[in-house]
Design a protein around this motif. Structure first.
Motif, PDB file in Angstrom:
ATOM      1  N   ILE A  91       0.852  -1.183   0.000  1.00 23.95           N
ATOM      2  CA  ILE A  91       0.000   0.000   0.000  1.00 23.95           C
ATOM      3  C   ILE A  91       0.886   1.231   0.000  1.00 23.95           C
ATOM      4  CG2 ILE A  91      -1.708   1.329   1.297  1.00 23.95           C
ATOM      5  CD1 ILE A  91      -2.667  -1.367   2.448  1.00 23.95           C
ATOM      6  N   GLY A  92       0.518   2.227  -0.806  1.00 23.54           N
ATOM      7  CA  GLY A  92       1.255   3.481  -0.839  1.00 23.54           C
ATOM      8  C   GLY A  92       0.328   4.661  -0.660  1.00 23.54           C
ATOM      9  N   PHE A  93       0.856   5.712  -0.048  1.00 21.28           N
ATOM     10  CA  PHE A  93       0.111   6.949   0.179  1.00 21.28           C
ATOM     11  C   PHE A  93       0.843   8.095  -0.486  1.00 21.28           C
ATOM     12  CE2 PHE A  93      -0.322  10.855   2.702  1.00 21.28           C
ATOM     13  CZ  PHE A  93      -1.687  11.070   2.562  1.00 21.28           C
ATOM     14  N   GLY A  94       0.110   8.947  -1.176  1.00 25.63           N
ATOM     15  CA  GLY A  94       0.708  10.112  -1.809  1.00 25.63           C
ATOM     16  C   GLY A  94      -0.035  11.388  -1.460  1.00 25.63           C
ATOM     17  N   PHE A  95       0.691  12.478  -1.441  1.00 27.15           N
ATOM     18  CA  PHE A  95       0.146  13.793  -1.105  1.00 27.15           C
ATOM     19  C   PHE A  95       0.869  14.824  -1.947  1.00 27.15           C
ATOM     20  CE2 PHE A  95       1.122  17.715   1.219  1.00 27.15           C
ATOM     21  CZ  PHE A  95      -0.150  18.205   1.458  1.00 27.15           C
ATOM     22  N   ASP A  96       0.138  15.826  -2.420  1.00 29.96           N
ATOM     23  CA  ASP A  96       0.786  16.955  -3.086  1.00 29.96           C
ATOM     24  C   ASP A  96      -0.026  18.209  -2.838  1.00 29.96           C
ATOM     25  OD1 ASP A  96       2.948  18.006  -4.578  1.00 29.96           O
ATOM     26  OD2 ASP A  96       1.720  18.080  -6.378  1.00 29.96           O
ATOM     27  N   VAL A  97       0.639  19.331  -2.887  1.00 27.67           N
ATOM     28  CA  VAL A  97       0.007  20.628  -2.693  1.00 27.67           C
ATOM     29  C   VAL A  97       0.696  21.638  -3.613  1.00 27.67           C
ATOM     30  CG1 VAL A  97       1.527  21.265  -0.756  1.00 27.67           C
ATOM     31  CG2 VAL A  97      -0.726  22.341  -0.961  1.00 27.67           C
ATOM     32  N   HIS A  98      -0.093  22.540  -4.162  1.00 26.78           N
ATOM     33  CA  HIS A  98       0.474  23.625  -4.967  1.00 26.78           C
ATOM     34  C   HIS A  98      -0.272  24.916  -4.681  1.00 26.78           C
ATOM     35  CE1 HIS A  98       3.400  21.705  -7.596  1.00 26.78           C
ATOM     36  NE2 HIS A  98       2.584  20.660  -7.627  1.00 26.78           N
ATOM     37  N   ARG A  99       0.463  25.993  -4.802  1.00 25.57           N
ATOM     38  CA  ARG A  99      -0.122  27.327  -4.702  1.00 25.57           C
ATOM     39  C   ARG A  99      -0.875  27.614  -5.996  1.00 25.57           C
ATOM     40  NH1 ARG A  99       2.150  32.322  -5.896  1.00 25.57           N
ATOM     41  NH2 ARG A  99       4.157  31.337  -6.282  1.00 25.57           N
ATOM     42  N   LEU A 100      -1.966  28.359  -5.899  1.00 24.52           N
ATOM     43  CA  LEU A 100      -2.714  28.802  -7.071  1.00 24.52           C
ATOM     44  C   LEU A 100      -2.405  30.272  -7.337  1.00 24.52           C
ATOM     45  CD1 LEU A 100      -6.221  27.218  -6.310  1.00 24.52           C
ATOM     46  CD2 LEU A 100      -4.522  26.421  -7.966  1.00 24.52           C
ATOM     47  N   ASP A 101      -2.330  30.619  -8.628  1.00 25.13           N
ATOM     48  CA  ASP A 101      -2.098  32.007  -8.991  1.00 25.13           C
ATOM     49  C   ASP A 101      -2.859  32.319 -10.274  1.00 25.13           C
ATOM     50  OD1 ASP A 101      -1.134  34.596  -8.777  1.00 25.13           O
ATOM     51  OD2 ASP A 101       0.973  34.020  -8.781  1.00 25.13           O
ATOM     52  N   ASP A 102      -3.041  33.597 -10.523  1.00 21.07           N
ATOM     53  CA  ASP A 102      -3.812  34.053 -11.686  1.00 21.07           C
ATOM     54  C   ASP A 102      -3.133  33.698 -13.001  1.00 21.07           C
ATOM     55  OD1 ASP A 102      -5.707  35.242 -10.016  1.00 21.07           O
ATOM     56  OD2 ASP A 102      -4.616  37.146  -9.953  1.00 21.07           O
TER      57      ASP A 102
END
Length: 163
Positions: A5-16
């Motif tokens: 089993i694997g877990f992944g996470f990602d996050v990014h900033r949003l811009d115009d």
């Protein structure tokens, strides 16, 4: 071990005025992901889940954001390359479960297209890929429409290993 089993996470900033690409689908939006690649948080989380399950490090290890080779690269290509890595280690994908957290745009109308993209690139059926969407109820950086995040869990198996 036959199953992993694997877990992944990602996050990014949003811009115009940046493209909003999720699951390989360009979605109309006033804001898009700030990233070295195309910023597809869903595919990045899935890649990390695959790599983690196979104990192969993380997406930054294989596709560093310091490399010009990966500047503006399609995350669908990163997904394919990650799939090749896990296959080379004897693993196949059983299923993927994922959640995207974003206030805007609403992504529910695009989920079937995202599932199709992922299925085609991983040689899976759409029934093996779950994509859910939710908001952050106007709380935090996501609620303020400053960012987006995705979570993914994957089950890999190696048919050549038995208990």
């Amino acid at each position: 071990m036959q199953f992993r089993i694997g877990f992944g996470f990602d996050v990014h900033r949003l811009d115009d005025n940046l493209p909003f690409i999720l699951g390989g689908v360009t979605i109309p939006s006033a804001k898009g992901m700030v990233a070295h690649s195309d910023g597809d948080v869903l595919l990045h989380a899935i890649c990390d889940a695959m790599l983690g399950a196979a104990n192969l490090g993380d997406i930054g290890t294989h596709f560093p954001d310091s490399s010009k080779e990966y500047k503006n690269i399609s995350s669908l290509l990163l997904l394919k390359k990650t799939h090749e890595l896990i296959k080379a280690n004897g693993y196949s994908i059983s299923n993927i479960d994922s959640t995207v957290v974003v206030e805007k745009p609403k992504i529910m109308p695009y989920i079937a297209a995202m599932q199709n993209n992922i299925a085609q690139n991983l040689n899976l059926t759409t029934h093996q890929i779950s994509i859910k969407a939710t908001t952050n109820e106007k709380l935090g950086f996501i609620g303020k429409e400053e960012g987006i995040t995705a979570y993914a869990v994957i089950l890999l198996f190696n048919p050549n290993i038995s208990f």
